[in-house]
Design a protein around this motif. Structure first.
Motif, PDB file in Angstrom:
ATOM      1  N   PRO A   1     -54.025  11.602 -27.031  1.00 34.61           N
ATOM      2  CA  PRO A   1     -52.996  11.680 -28.446  1.00 34.61           C
ATOM      3  C   PRO A   1     -51.766  11.058 -28.307  1.00 34.61           C
ATOM      4  O   PRO A   1     -51.425  10.934 -27.085  1.00 34.61           O
ATOM      5  N   THR A   2     -51.173  10.680 -29.410  1.00 29.21           N
ATOM      6  CA  THR A   2     -49.913  10.305 -29.349  1.00 29.21           C
ATOM      7  C   THR A   2     -48.864  11.162 -29.101  1.00 29.21           C
ATOM      8  O   THR A   2     -48.954  12.546 -29.387  1.00 29.21           O
ATOM      9  N   ALA A   3     -47.692  11.053 -28.168  1.00 28.01           N
ATOM     10  CA  ALA A   3     -46.922  11.996 -27.617  1.00 28.01           C
ATOM     11  C   ALA A   3     -45.852  12.626 -28.696  1.00 28.01           C
ATOM     12  O   ALA A   3     -45.485  11.820 -29.473  1.00 28.01           O
ATOM     13  N   PRO A   4     -46.299  13.971 -28.820  1.00 26.10           N
ATOM     14  CA  PRO A   4     -44.983  14.549 -29.723  1.00 26.10           C
ATOM     15  C   PRO A   4     -43.681  14.140 -29.569  1.00 26.10           C
ATOM     16  O   PRO A   4     -43.256  13.723 -28.597  1.00 26.10           O
ATOM     17  N   ASP A   5     -42.845  14.577 -30.813  1.00 19.42           N
ATOM     18  CA  ASP A   5     -41.329  14.100 -30.419  1.00 19.42           C
ATOM     19  C   ASP A   5     -40.928  14.771 -29.265  1.00 19.42           C
ATOM     20  O   ASP A   5     -41.189  15.996 -29.060  1.00 19.42           O
ATOM     21  N   THR A   6     -39.921  14.168 -28.393  1.00 19.82           N
ATOM     22  CA  THR A   6     -39.559  14.515 -27.259  1.00 19.82           C
ATOM     23  C   THR A   6     -38.624  16.018 -27.295  1.00 19.82           C
ATOM     24  O   THR A   6     -38.643  16.677 -26.642  1.00 19.82           O
TER      25      THR A   6
END
Length: 725
Positions: free
Chosen positions: A288-293
């Protein structure tokens, strides 16, 4: 945990630090006569490891040193070491405002910072193989450093040795075996000039920092003492996360004409609240796309508290001018208590996941030691340095765990859930955990370092006989379940030739050693033919060649290597056996020093090609690169600008190579300004980490065979002020 003003303990550290200032100033007025450049680079001039050679000297730029310690071979310089090594200085850590040793090593092009399984332990992957923090050395001994997290203020040097090293240091006692390299921490010592150093700092959220570094040496310079106290506390730039750390260390040393002694004692308490857990992706889903850091998928009821009390004693005595003996002892008591949202696994492409509450108690009781002799003699025109060393290590590990009912949530829209309260499965008593594993290692090593052709050709020959014992006990009853007891010989050969005072080339053959598996009684194909049999230790084989350059202000190392690690599997008889090799081949280039007056650089690039059953090894990027630049601004004395760019190539999160984790890059920016204030030196620092606020998966796995993902760090501003008295 409360964020905001500095705690009472932080203020106590500062007040204690101020007490000796007046006395130091009165007794050591010569310190205030030093110029600004000297005060900015106070160096340790006494032995940091109870060795006659003492601490290595910083190179131009003071980011790395000109050598380091190589286990049984003792201390040596870069050009004389037939290995690829880098020794990072405390000044480098301080100027980059590194909070942990991991934040120092993240700038190494051959080191990838990862995480342990089911916890927040820092793991370092070198040449594609993991090194766990409890497999690092401290003052030359395994198992002494805190297991979960290592504060940067602990060390004077962080030394990286790339490649297999069972002969050099002995087999690492943990599950990683340190097959791809070793990492050593050198404790702080009192330098020649007495000083007191106070640092106050803050992060962009509400994380506050206070540290005191006090040093005193006797008038005759024989005795020195150095004390460090640190406190970090408050919220981080990740929503809802809070961290606290308390550290107190004491280092003392004494030296006379024939005797050198050093002792180190430390206490560290690290507390994490609501830290983001690792993420496992279901086997049938893409990454999956990495969440906001700065988003937090951790739950507010999770925490981790790790306390460690540790110490070492090292002595070296010159029995005769040609014969030296040494003795080292170390011990650690570790106590970890945690509640995790563990086994977090995504279930669809929208980021939904399931997880479970996981309570863990872990306690370590480590005792370790080393005894050695070293002598020098000549046979004709050949000079020999012969070393004999014996090592022992023992750890009684107490463990208990309890898994509760699961819960669901989402990576991109996390919400707080009620803490699960229904136990599902567990082992042991969380209040009184029993010993579940006892690990014992012992070894005897012999090394002969030969110097020929007017010291231009250096040969190293040696071998280490190593025994690995492991006893496993039932969590609930304490009954003995299995015993592993095997011994192996690990030979070593290295040759180095000095083409000129600035160039040398080397080759080596080294081996790594890791405890073998014990065959289960059954598997999916039925009864295992050799159920209960312990396989011999996995003996990795490494060949390496390299060229080094070290000029007046600039240095570089280029190395090529191949490492072969045996792989266990089931043969046609359904017996557990060694059936294949895991192969890692690579090329590494590192560069360090001062490229021009006022322009310092540190960085390099590594290329890695891996093969494991015809696939790429999990969590092993093909390319990794770092480049750090520092610029002393002309015309403004004391002002320095710096930047550091990091790049990690794509890697796989599964052994089948169907889940590809994208590459990522990060840019850190910083500045510092140093000036004199009457009799004090003031240094102001500011660092902007992840300046472009990239969202990324920073690492894959850490524990062998596991492909969990770790979220990258958010954009964070760190500022501090340091006063040297």
């Amino acid at each position: 945990m409360q964020a905001g003003a500095l705690s009472l303990s932080s203020m106590a550290i500062i007040l204690l630090a101020y007490q000796p200032i007046a006395a130091f100033a009165e007794e050591n007025t010569e310190l205030f006569d030093l110029d600004l450049a000297t005060l900015m680079t106070i160096q340790v001039g006494t032995s940091a490891d109870a060795s006659a050679k003492g601490l290595s000297t910083p190179l131009a730029g003071a980011q790395v040193a000109d050598g380091g310690r190589l286990g049984i071979l003792g201390s040596t310089t870069i050009l004389d070491a037939p290995f690829s090594t880098t020794s990072y200085t405390q000044e480098f850590a301080q100027n980059h405002q590194a909070a942990s040793i991991g934040e120092v090593l993240q700038y190494d092009p051959s080191v990838q910072l990862a995480r342990g399984f089911g916890n927040f332990q820092q793991v370092y992957r070198v040449r594609g193989f993991p090194i766990f923090s409890d497999d690092m050395t401290y003052n030359g001994l395994y198992g002494i450093l805190p297991r979960q997290y290592l504060a940067a203020e602990l060390i004077e040097r962080v030394e990286v040795l790339r490649g297999a090293n069972a002969f050099i240091n002995g087999a690492a006692p943990g599950v990683s075996g340190s097959l791809g390299g070793s990492i050593g921490a050198v404790p702080k010592r009192a330098p020649k000039q007495n000083f007191s150093r106070i640092t106050l700092g803050a992060q962009s959220a509400s994380q506050y920092y206070a540290a005191a570094d006090l040093s005193h040496r006797s008038d005759d310079s024989r005795f020195g003492i150095r004390v460090n106290g640190v406190e970090r506390r408050g919220d981080t730039d990740i929503d809802g996360e809070a961290r606290a750390l308390q550290l107190l260390t004491l280092g003392a040393d004494f030296h006379s004409n024939d005797l050198r002694i050093s002792a180190d004692f430390g206490y560290q308490d690290q507390q994490l609240d609501a830290s983001p857990p690792s993420v496992t992706v279901a086997s049938d889903l893409p990454i999956p796309t990495a969440p906001d850091t700065d988003h937090n998928i951790g739950q507010p009821w999770t925490y981790s508290d790790a306390k460690d009390l540790f110490g070492t004693l090292r002595a070296e005595y010159d029995i005769t001018p040609q014969l030296t003996g040494w003795l080292a002892l170390g011990a650690r008591e570790g106590d970890e208590d945690s509640i995790f949202s563990a086994f977090l696994t995504t279930t669809n492409l929208m980021g939904d996941y399931s997880a479970s509450r996981f309570d863990v108690v872990h306690k370590d009781s480590v005792i370790t030691g080393e005894l050695g002799l070293r002598t020098e003699f000549n046979t004709g025109e050949i000079t020999h340095q012969l070393s004999l060393s014996a090592n022992t290590y023992e750890n009684d590990s107490r463990n208990a765990y309890l898994i509760y009912n699961g819960f669901t949530n989402n990576l991109y829209h996390p919400t707080a859930v009620e803490r699960p309260e229904t136990p599902v499965f567990g082992g042991g008593d969380l209040r009184r955990p029993l010993i579940t594993t006892t690990t014992k290692t012992g070894s005897l090593a012999l090394a002969d370092e030969l110097s020929l052709l007017d010291e231009r050709l250096l040969l190293t020959l040696g071998a280490r006989q190593q025994t690995i014992r492991e006893y496993n006990f039932d969590y609930n009853s304490g009954a003995l379940q299995s015993i592993y007891d095997k011994t192996r010989l690990t030979p070593a050969f290295a040759a180095l030739y000095k083409f000129s005072p600035r160039y040398s080339g080397y080759i080596n053959y080294m081996e790594g050693l890791l405890k073998g598996d014990i065959a289960p009684t059954t598997n999916i194909d039925g009864p295992v033919a050799n159920g209960g049999q312990a396989l011999r230790p996995y003996q990795t084989q490494q060949t390496e060649a390299g060229i080094k350059y070290l000029g007046k202000s600039l240095g570089a190392t280029i190395a090529v290597f191949e490492i072969r690690k045996p792989l266990a599997g089931y043969n046609s008889r359904n017996a557990l056996a060694l059936i294949d090799d895991q192969t890692h081949r690579g090329l590494e280039l590192s560069l360090y020093g001062e490229a021009a007056p006022g322009i310092k650089l540190l960085g390099g690039i590594s290329f890695l090609d891996t093969d494991e059953y015809g696939k790429n090894t999990l969590g092993a990027p093909k390319v990794q690169s770092n480049l750090g630049l520092e610029w002393d601004v002309p015309g403004i004395a004391g002002l320095t600008l710096n930047s550091h760019w990091m790049y990690t190539g794509s890697q796989y999160a599964d052994l089948a190579n169907t889940q590809k984790v994208p590459s990522w890059q990060r840019l850190d920016l910083g500045t510092r300004y140093t000036t004199r204030l009457s009799t004090q030196t003031l240094t102001l620092r500011a660092t902007l980490e992840n300046a472009t606020s990239n969202d990324y998966w920073a690492s894959v796995g850490g524990f062998p065979g596991a492909g969990y993902l770790t979220q990258g760090n958010p954009r964070t501003l760190v500022v501090s002020a340091t006063v040297d008295f």
